[in-house]
Design a protein around this motif. Structure first.
Motif, PDB file in Angstrom:
ATOM      1  N   TRP A   1      -9.697   3.281   6.807  1.00 38.11           N
ATOM      2  CA  TRP A   1      -8.422   3.813   6.310  1.00 38.11           C
ATOM      3  C   TRP A   1      -7.365   2.751   6.560  1.00 38.11           C
ATOM      4  CZ3 TRP A   1      -8.065   8.530   3.828  1.00 38.11           C
ATOM      5  CH2 TRP A   1      -9.178   9.381   3.938  1.00 38.11           C
TER       6      TRP A   1
ATOM      7  N   THR B   1       0.841  -1.183   0.000  1.00 33.18           N
ATOM      8  CA  THR B   1       0.000   0.000   0.000  1.00 33.18           C
ATOM      9  C   THR B   1       0.884   1.244   0.000  1.00 33.18           C
ATOM     10  OG1 THR B   1      -1.689  -1.164   1.235  1.00 33.18           O
ATOM     11  CG2 THR B   1      -1.777   1.216   1.312  1.00 33.18           C
ATOM     12  N   ILE B   2       0.569   2.180  -0.900  1.00 29.96           N
ATOM     13  CA  ILE B   2       1.303   3.444  -0.904  1.00 29.96           C
ATOM     14  C   ILE B   2       0.492   4.429  -0.095  1.00 29.96           C
ATOM     15  CG2 ILE B   2       2.118   5.362  -2.315  1.00 29.96           C
ATOM     16  CD1 ILE B   2       2.418   3.327  -4.592  1.00 29.96           C
ATOM     17  N   GLY B   3       1.065   4.905   0.964  1.00 33.59           N
ATOM     18  CA  GLY B   3       0.326   5.852   1.799  1.00 33.59           C
ATOM     19  C   GLY B   3      -0.824   5.153   2.492  1.00 33.59           C
ATOM     20  N   VAL B   4      -1.978   5.207   1.834  1.00 33.92           N
ATOM     21  CA  VAL B   4      -3.170   4.695   2.490  1.00 33.92           C
ATOM     22  C   VAL B   4      -4.177   4.203   1.466  1.00 33.92           C
ATOM     23  CG1 VAL B   4      -5.184   5.468   3.796  1.00 33.92           C
ATOM     24  CG2 VAL B   4      -2.960   6.190   4.504  1.00 33.92           C
ATOM     25  N   ASP B   5      -4.868   3.126   1.776  1.00 32.44           N
ATOM     26  CA  ASP B   5      -6.021   2.715   0.984  1.00 32.44           C
ATOM     27  C   ASP B   5      -7.269   3.150   1.725  1.00 32.44           C
ATOM     28  OD1 ASP B   5      -5.159   1.525  -1.335  1.00 32.44           O
ATOM     29  OD2 ASP B   5      -4.760  -0.386  -0.372  1.00 32.44           O
ATOM     30  N   PHE B   6      -8.332   3.267   0.982  1.00 34.37           N
ATOM     31  CA  PHE B   6      -9.548   3.743   1.630  1.00 34.37           C
ATOM     32  C   PHE B   6     -10.758   2.971   1.129  1.00 34.37           C
ATOM     33  CE2 PHE B   6     -13.316   6.446   1.406  1.00 34.37           C
ATOM     34  CZ  PHE B   6     -13.435   6.837   2.732  1.00 34.37           C
TER      35      PHE B   6
END
Lengths: 577, 259
Positions: free
Chosen positions: B106, B84-89
């Motif tokens: 999040w 995951t880059i940063g965040v999945d939502f």
């Protein structure tokens, strides 16, 4: 249930059912790129970073972004400042946007369509003292570059990203881009939940079918949820009241100047004031689209600087926002100048002021006000002024003041445009003149005299109580770029409607009977023509029902089946040209 | 006006889902708090209107945070690993006791590189799901650190905590028994509710998220009830009849949506 949208897995698909699956496709339906502009002691302003890294900007575009992302005068913008600019894209640039998105664009209102020739830059600029740096100041801008004029929305987005980025650097931008790359495309009419840096922004993308002046997004969430979710009542509108408050005695005059596409320059102490005011001006004639060039923030470094400020030609039809005092001299020959001073305290009741003679604007420290020798065609609407003044005294919330002013402009613009709409509708040929076997008839040409005659009975007096020289205003407007743009799009709509009606007429004919009565050559000719028409209808998104197209396609197939086998093969393979 | 499609049938909660292990759970009541049930029954809009809660999922790299969410939200399992880059939502909609309720999930990145931005995403969470890999003891050891970081941005007294062991399918029952003992101990220390799941087989995934949704909903309604009671005392709402006209259009809309 899909990630972001409200309508299940459909969100991941385009209207035509194709999946938007390539990385960055979704991102580029919203943004072209995100740039970080910093100050290098040797080079001056430079683009320090760009996301996604494969995004393309020409050197010229980069230079524009660099200059436009920083305040260009010593206005001191200390702290954080937000503003917006617009610049011309380099010629010869290929459309970098996914072709399906143009379909998405088709249902947008005219004033929200993607700008074919310009980019918008949504800037968040930070300037703070930092003793650890050589210059003693930290100066940096984060800029979202997009073709979409969603001013209010991107303002919110960049405000969410930039402060985090200045604190935590690159991973933050990487994450933000990854957030954006998961957003569903901005399809008109959809309500979207867009996650960005821990916050969900809820927006509704307007469509051209919305009734002007209505807010379509109703926030049903509780206020306590504000830190995890915000609902924007509008993606593009600026606060008209706030922007016009320094000059609100002149709103009538300004509306006319914008409507007529007159050259107009806004001189403001900061880029945020200049850009807001320009955007408010451009938006005050909504739902009419302002068709000339406008630059919410323009600097002396701009590549169009020479072209636009030359004194050898009359000033062009442009609205500029500038902050550099140098412009007071360069543009002193301009016919209409708005000068905005430093922000006054809220609740201050502006005093009645006269429009100033242009002669007086010579020095850099001229007083705030509107400088023009233009005499408005319409009388001033004293009532709206009184209503707003009363609001200021009663400390009415600025949202309410804005709503009042917005409604005023909307009613004024609609009163002005309805007679034109009515007249143009009468240019449509009669339905009975449409035949399946003839090319569609042309709309009648626009005749100024004919139109003027209609004003007597069905003029703006029906919907507006404002008196004045409406006829003169129309005559002037008919020569303006805004009329040209408006009429062009109306004419295109009419032509499409006529094409569509002709298709329907064709569809209702029994083509098989026709084929039986004609030679093989003529039948083949008909098939090819029909195929072309079907392709055209799809390409141009003609306003015809899917069932009409299917029925016609069915007719084509039946005719082909009637033909000898060898021909059948060829015709089935032949694609329309 | 946003028109929401009806909530999926299998996202309707009428009774409180039960905890996984009585030794480590947030509470052992077998039904929703009576105040919540009655408030929902009365459908006191405003008090129990449409609401959203934010849930963050944290834990070591590749313990299977994204897989767990994908199993629940999309009912899929992808064997390939994609960081995951940063965040999945994800947004998941429920109907609890007849009231629409949305969970914002999040799913944060486990990579060290993104730790510096995580706090941005942690803000305002009502529940924190700390995840570890049942087949990797060190990932359990790291959960305390993850929790600490996540709590920095939130009010520890009001946020609900869950400790979830993933990849249950990878280990034998005897290995699991050992691991569970340790995990329950950790869960008790952090005052979290313990669960174990398998995203591959789907075991317990749905049950777990239903429990999260229900407890978050319950806590959120209780907090709101408390607030409105506090507000009722001593506060007078003044409405100026002249000002009302200005808002007429927006008021009308509001009434419509609350009916």
């Amino acid at each position: 249930m899909s990630a972001l949208g409200m309508e299940g897995s459909e969100e991941a698909q385009t209207p035509s059912g194709e999946a938007l699956s390539l990385p960055w496709d979704r991102f580029s339906s919203w943004l072209h790129c995100i740039c970080v502009v910093g100050f290098d002691l040797e080079l001056g302003q430079t683009v320090e970073a760009m996301y996604p890294s494969h995004a393309k900007l020409t050197d010229k575009e980069k230079t524009s972004i660099c200059y436009l992302s920083f305040p260009d005068s010593n206005s001191g913008c200390l702290g954080d400042t937000q503003f917006c600019f617009r610049f011309r894209q380099s010629t010869g640039r290929k459309s970098s946007l996914h072709c399906v998105l143009d379909q998405v664009d088709r249902d947008s209102p005219v004033y929200l369509k993607k700008d074919p020739s310009c980019f918008y830059g949504y800037v968040y600029f930070r300037q703070v003292r930092d003793k650890t740096l050589k210059r003693g100041y930290f100066q940096k801008s984060l800029v979202l570059i997009s073709k979409l004029p969603y001013i209010n929305f991107f303002h919110t987005v960049v405000k969410q990203i930039a402060p985090e980025y200045f604190e935590r650097n690159d991973p933050c931008l990487e994450a933000a881009c990854s957030d954006i790359d998961r957003w569903p495309a901005p399809v008109p009419g959809k309500t979207l939940h867009l996650p960005i840096m821990g916050l969900v922004v809820k927006v509704r993308i307007p469509t051209k079918h919305d009734k002007p002046g209505t807010t379509q997004l109703v926030d049903m969430t509780q206020q306590t949820d504000a830190h995890i979710s915000v609902a924007l009542p509008t993606i593009h509108e600026v606060d008209l009241f706030r922007c016009f408050s320094p000059v609100f005695f002149h709103i009538q005059l300004l509306w006319e100047l914008v409507l007529l596409g007159e050259p107009l320059v806004v001189m403001a102490p900061s880029p945020s004031q200049s850009s807001e005011t320009v955007l408010a001006l451009v938006g005050c004639i909504s739902p009419l689209k302002y068709c000339s060039d406008f630059r919410p923030y323009f600097t002396i470094h701009d590549s169009e600087f020479k072209e636009y400020t030359t004194r050898t030609q009359a000033p062009p039809s442009v609205i500029f926002g500038v902050t550099n005092p140098f412009f007071a001299k360069t543009l002193q020959h301009w016919p209409h100048i708005i000068r905005i001073g430093d922000v006054k305290l809220a609740g201050d009741v502006p005093k009645q002021v006269k429009v100033k003679k242009l002669k007086t604007l010579k020095t850099l420290d001229s007083k705030p006000g509107v400088y023009s020798s233009y005499k408005p065609y319409l009388n001033k609407d004293e009532e709206i002024i009184k209503q707003l003044q009363k609001g200021i005294q009663q400390k009415r919330p600025t949202e309410a003041q804005n709503a009042i002013l917005r409604r005023h402009f909307l009613e004024l613009t609609q009163s002005f445009i309805i007679p034109l709409e009515r007249y143009v509708a009468s240019l449509m040929p009669l339905l009975k003149s449409i035949s399946a076997w003839k090319s569609p008839p042309q709309p009648k040409p626009f005749s100024q005299e004919e139109f003027m005659k209609t004003l007597e009975k069905t003029g703006p007096q029906l919907t507006s109580r404002l008196k004045g020289d409406w006829i003169g205003l129309y005559r002037h407007f008919l020569r303006s770029p805004n009329f040209d743009g408006w009429f062009r799009s109306r004419r295109k709509e009419m032509m499409q409607k006529l094409e569509a009606l002709q298709l329907e007429a064709l569809c209702n004919e029994d083509l098989l009977i026709w084929v039986q009565k004609h030679t093989e050559v003529e039948s083949v000719d008909l098939v090819l023509k029909l195929k072309n028409k079907l392709a055209f209808a799809q390409r141009e998104h003609l306003p015809v029902g899917v069932d009409t197209l299917q029925k016609l396609q069915g007719q084509v197939d039946t005719i082909i089946q009637e033909l000898p086998e060898d021909l059948r093969e060829i015709l089935l393979k032949t694609n329309s040209s | 006006m946003s028109v929401l499609p009806p909530v999926r049938r299998d996202r309707i909660v009428a009774d409180l889902p039960q905890c996984f292990k009585k030794e480590a759970c947030l509470h052992t009541r077998d039904s929703f708090h009576s105040k919540v049930t009655s408030a929902c029954k009365q459908q006191r809009t405003g008090t129990v209107g449409f609401r959203i809660s934010k849930v963050i999922v944290v834990g070591d790299l590749s313990v299977g945070k994204t897989c767990m969410i994908n199993r629940f939200c999309k009912d899929v399992f992808d064997k390939n690993y994609k960081a995951t880059i940063g965040v999945d939502f994800e947004m998941e909609r429920f109907e609890i006791l007849g009231v629409p309720f949305s969970l914002q999930l999040w799913d944060t990145a486990g990579q060290e590189r993104f730790k510096c931005i995580a706090s941005t995403y942690y803000r305002g969470a009502q529940a924190i799901i700390v995840t570890f890999d049942l087949s990797n003891i060190s990932s359990l050891e790291h959960t305390k650190q993850w929790l600490q970081d996540a709590l920095k941005e939130n009010d520890p007294s009001s946020v609900l905590l869950f400790l979830v062991g993933s990849k249950k399918d990878l280990i034998s029952p005897s290995q699991y028994a050992l691991m569970e003992q340790d995990a329950i101990k950790v869960a008790k220390e952090m005052q979290a509710e313990y669960w174990s799941v398998s995203s591959l087989t789907g075991e317990n995934v749905k049950e777990f998220f239903f429990r999260v949704a229900s407890l978050t909903f319950e806590a959120s309604v209780l907090a709101e009830l408390e607030k409105t009671n506090a507000r009722k005392i001593g506060e007078v709402v003044r409405i100026n009849s002249n000002d009302r006209n200005l808002y007429q259009s927006s008021k009308k809309n509001k009434q419509k949506c609350c009916q």
